[in-house]
Design a protein around this motif. Structure first.
Motif, PDB file in Angstrom:
ATOM      1  N   TYR A 158       0.834  -1.208   0.000  1.00 40.54           N
ATOM      2  CA  TYR A 158       0.000   0.000   0.000  1.00 40.54           C
ATOM      3  C   TYR A 158       0.872   1.263   0.000  1.00 40.54           C
ATOM      4  O   TYR A 158       0.641   2.198  -0.773  1.00 40.54           O
ATOM      5  CB  TYR A 158      -0.889   0.030   1.240  1.00 40.54           C
ATOM      6  N   ALA A 159       1.863   1.290   0.871  1.00 37.40           N
ATOM      7  CA  ALA A 159       2.690   2.489   1.007  1.00 37.40           C
ATOM      8  C   ALA A 159       3.529   2.745  -0.237  1.00 37.40           C
ATOM      9  O   ALA A 159       3.641   3.882  -0.707  1.00 37.40           O
ATOM     10  CB  ALA A 159       3.586   2.362   2.243  1.00 37.40           C
ATOM     11  N   ALA A 160       4.138   1.695  -0.777  1.00 35.82           N
ATOM     12  CA  ALA A 160       5.002   1.868  -1.940  1.00 35.82           C
ATOM     13  C   ALA A 160       4.207   2.320  -3.163  1.00 35.82           C
ATOM     14  O   ALA A 160       4.656   3.195  -3.924  1.00 35.82           O
ATOM     15  CB  ALA A 160       5.747   0.574  -2.235  1.00 35.82           C
ATOM     16  N   LEU A 161       3.038   1.736  -3.379  1.00 35.47           N
ATOM     17  CA  LEU A 161       2.217   2.135  -4.525  1.00 35.47           C
ATOM     18  C   LEU A 161       1.735   3.578  -4.378  1.00 35.47           C
ATOM     19  O   LEU A 161       1.722   4.338  -5.354  1.00 35.47           O
ATOM     20  CB  LEU A 161       1.030   1.190  -4.673  1.00 35.47           C
ATOM     21  N   ALA A 162       1.340   3.953  -3.175  1.00 38.16           N
ATOM     22  CA  ALA A 162       0.921   5.341  -2.954  1.00 38.16           C
ATOM     23  C   ALA A 162       2.084   6.299  -3.162  1.00 38.16           C
ATOM     24  O   ALA A 162       1.933   7.368  -3.764  1.00 38.16           O
ATOM     25  CB  ALA A 162       0.354   5.494  -1.544  1.00 38.16           C
ATOM     26  N   ALA A 163       3.260   5.931  -2.681  1.00 34.36           N
ATOM     27  CA  ALA A 163       4.443   6.770  -2.874  1.00 34.36           C
ATOM     28  C   ALA A 163       4.766   6.927  -4.345  1.00 34.36           C
ATOM     29  O   ALA A 163       5.184   8.006  -4.797  1.00 34.36           O
ATOM     30  CB  ALA A 163       5.631   6.163  -2.131  1.00 34.36           C
ATOM     31  N   ARG A 164       4.554   5.854  -5.113  1.00 33.89           N
ATOM     32  CA  ARG A 164       4.903   5.875  -6.541  1.00 33.89           C
ATOM     33  C   ARG A 164       4.054   6.878  -7.330  1.00 33.89           C
ATOM     34  O   ARG A 164       4.448   7.308  -8.419  1.00 33.89           O
ATOM     35  CB  ARG A 164       4.732   4.472  -7.119  1.00 33.89           C
ATOM     36  N   LEU A 165       2.932   7.283  -6.794  1.00 36.23           N
ATOM     37  CA  LEU A 165       2.112   8.294  -7.459  1.00 36.23           C
ATOM     38  C   LEU A 165       2.793   9.656  -7.486  1.00 36.23           C
ATOM     39  O   LEU A 165       2.454  10.511  -8.316  1.00 36.23           O
ATOM     40  CB  LEU A 165       0.759   8.423  -6.748  1.00 36.23           C
ATOM     41  N   PHE A 166       3.768   9.854  -6.584  1.00 39.71           N
ATOM     42  CA  PHE A 166       4.384  11.178  -6.422  1.00 39.71           C
ATOM     43  C   PHE A 166       5.907  11.176  -6.536  1.00 39.71           C
ATOM     44  O   PHE A 166       6.524  12.242  -6.522  1.00 39.71           O
ATOM     45  CB  PHE A 166       3.992  11.755  -5.056  1.00 39.71           C
ATOM     46  N   LEU A 167       6.498   9.992  -6.639  1.00 38.53           N
ATOM     47  CA  LEU A 167       7.950   9.888  -6.647  1.00 38.53           C
ATOM     48  C   LEU A 167       8.352   8.735  -7.560  1.00 38.53           C
ATOM     49  O   LEU A 167       7.720   7.670  -7.531  1.00 38.53           O
ATOM     50  CB  LEU A 167       8.460   9.641  -5.220  1.00 38.53           C
ATOM     51  N   ASP A 168       9.400   8.930  -8.372  1.00 35.94           N
ATOM     52  CA  ASP A 168       9.803   7.893  -9.316  1.00 35.94           C
ATOM     53  C   ASP A 168      10.580   6.758  -8.666  1.00 35.94           C
ATOM     54  O   ASP A 168      10.406   5.597  -9.010  1.00 35.94           O
ATOM     55  CB  ASP A 168      10.647   8.508 -10.442  1.00 35.94           C
ATOM     56  N   ASP A 169      11.476   7.105  -7.749  1.00 33.09           N
ATOM     57  CA  ASP A 169      12.404   6.111  -7.192  1.00 33.09           C
ATOM     58  C   ASP A 169      11.858   5.569  -5.868  1.00 33.09           C
ATOM     59  O   ASP A 169      12.146   6.090  -4.786  1.00 33.09           O
ATOM     60  CB  ASP A 169      13.782   6.745  -6.990  1.00 33.09           C
ATOM     61  N   VAL A 170      11.047   4.523  -5.973  1.00 32.83           N
ATOM     62  CA  VAL A 170      10.403   3.923  -4.804  1.00 32.83           C
ATOM     63  C   VAL A 170      10.721   2.433  -4.774  1.00 32.83           C
ATOM     64  O   VAL A 170      10.531   1.721  -5.762  1.00 32.83           O
ATOM     65  CB  VAL A 170       8.873   4.120  -4.826  1.00 32.83           C
ATOM     66  N   ARG A 171      11.199   1.976  -3.640  1.00 28.54           N
ATOM     67  CA  ARG A 171      11.490   0.556  -3.432  1.00 28.54           C
ATOM     68  C   ARG A 171      10.576   0.010  -2.340  1.00 28.54           C
ATOM     69  O   ARG A 171      10.367   0.666  -1.315  1.00 28.54           O
ATOM     70  CB  ARG A 171      12.953   0.369  -3.009  1.00 28.54           C
ATOM     71  N   MET A 172      10.034  -1.162  -2.553  1.00 32.21           N
ATOM     72  CA  MET A 172       9.307  -1.876  -1.510  1.00 32.21           C
ATOM     73  C   MET A 172      10.223  -2.949  -0.939  1.00 32.21           C
ATOM     74  O   MET A 172      10.898  -3.660  -1.696  1.00 32.21           O
ATOM     75  CB  MET A 172       8.042  -2.530  -2.083  1.00 32.21           C
TER      76      MET A 172
END
Length: 314
Positions: free
Chosen positions: A34-48
């Protein structure tokens, strides 16, 4: 300026939500997703970063990757994926029923020995609710080994009787993101503004208290607490709303340093999360975001190549 990076550490789970006595069936969930997908809406470099169970549904990691979430180097466990049944009452309150032993839940949580060097070099780390022993071990360990901004979430189920240990854990984070229920339980206060002040005194620079339809109480720096209203919608399934809020808040905050803008973005991500069962709504939104970014990058590369060729002909 290089793009900021964010890692979301937590669990992957399979959840069944019961509303009005009706079980809506299993849906893929887990606070890390949930957190990583939500973060990906606003930031390109997201790791889960979450342990992978022996029976994790095939294709899930590929779906997350298609949504732009980095799932490299995940630890694996010879244990089943954590399963929950969440029973919602008419007033919106809920009761969680863990379908595995506490020992297996702990085994499916992240400990220091799981964490690769790439996680430690991120600009921001979101530490989501896992087993209490894992969070108590991991939070100070990360604080001592990383210069990342540490965003911390907790869960209300383990608060009773653990206040001193939890206070020590909170002192290791930069941004603390409890719910109103959690903030009051952790401090013994009856007033939410007083609770925010007590929590800030423990060490976090910023305290963000979510209050469902009543919005958010934000306390940052030495200033007074401010209340931020949110748009409300009727939820289909609110299971991952708080996790989505944490991930999106961290993404915008680590990129801009603006906590008010981060709250606004986080609230919009939470609304997406509660509009579908499990991670489906966020997965669709993040996949669209990733596709648009890839298309834009392709167009830019084509334009640059054309410009270069014209320059050669001159």
């Amino acid at each position: 300026m290089a793009e900021q990076s964010l890692v979301c550490i937590g669990n992957l789970t399979i959840d069944e939500a019961i509303h009005g006595g009706i079980n809506n069936g299993p849906a893929m969930g887990g606070d890390a997703a949930y957190a990583a997908l939500a973060a990906r809406l606003f930031l390109d470099d997201v790791r889960m970063f979450a342990p992978v169970g022996a029976d994790l549904p095939s294709g899930l990691l590929a779906q997350l990757s298609a949504a732009g979430v980095n799932t490299d180097d995940l630890p694996t466990r010879d244990l089943p994926t954590v399963r929950n049944v969440i029973d919602y009452a008419a007033d919106g309150s809920r009761t969680w029923h863990l379908q595995c032993s506490e020992a297996d839940f702990d085994g499916m949580s992240v400990y220091p020995e799981d964490v690769p060097e790439q996680v430690l070099t991120a600009d921001g780390i979101v530490l989501l609710a896992m087993s209490l022993p894992s969070q108590l071990a991991l939070t100070p360990w990360l604080r001592a080994r990383s210069t990342a901004t540490v965003y911390l979430d907790v869960q209300e189920d383990y608060l009773d009787g653990n206040r001193p240990a939890l206070h020590r854990m909170i002192s290791c984070c930069d941004v603390f993101l409890p719910s109103e229920i959690e903030a009051l339980a952790l401090t013994g206060c009856s007033d939410i503004a007083d609770a925010a002040a007590v929590l800030r005194e423990l060490g976090p620079q910023t305290v963000v208290i979510t209050r469902a339809e009543r919005g958010v109480l934000l306390l940052t720096g030495d200033g007074p607490a401010i209340e931020i209203g949110v748009d409300t919608v009727d939820p289909l399934d609110s299971t991952g709303a708080g996790d989505a809020f944490c991930g999106a808040f961290a993404a915008v905050h680590v990129r801009t340093g603006n906590p008010v803008a981060a709250v606004e973005a986080a609230s919009s991500a939470a609304r997406i999360a509660i509009g579908a069962y499990g991670i489906d709504g966020l997965l669709a939104a993040a996949t669209t975001t990733a596709s648009a970014a890839a298309s834009a990058a392709g167009t830019a590369a084509t334009t640059a190549a054309g410009t270069s060729r014209r320059g050669v002909h001159r």
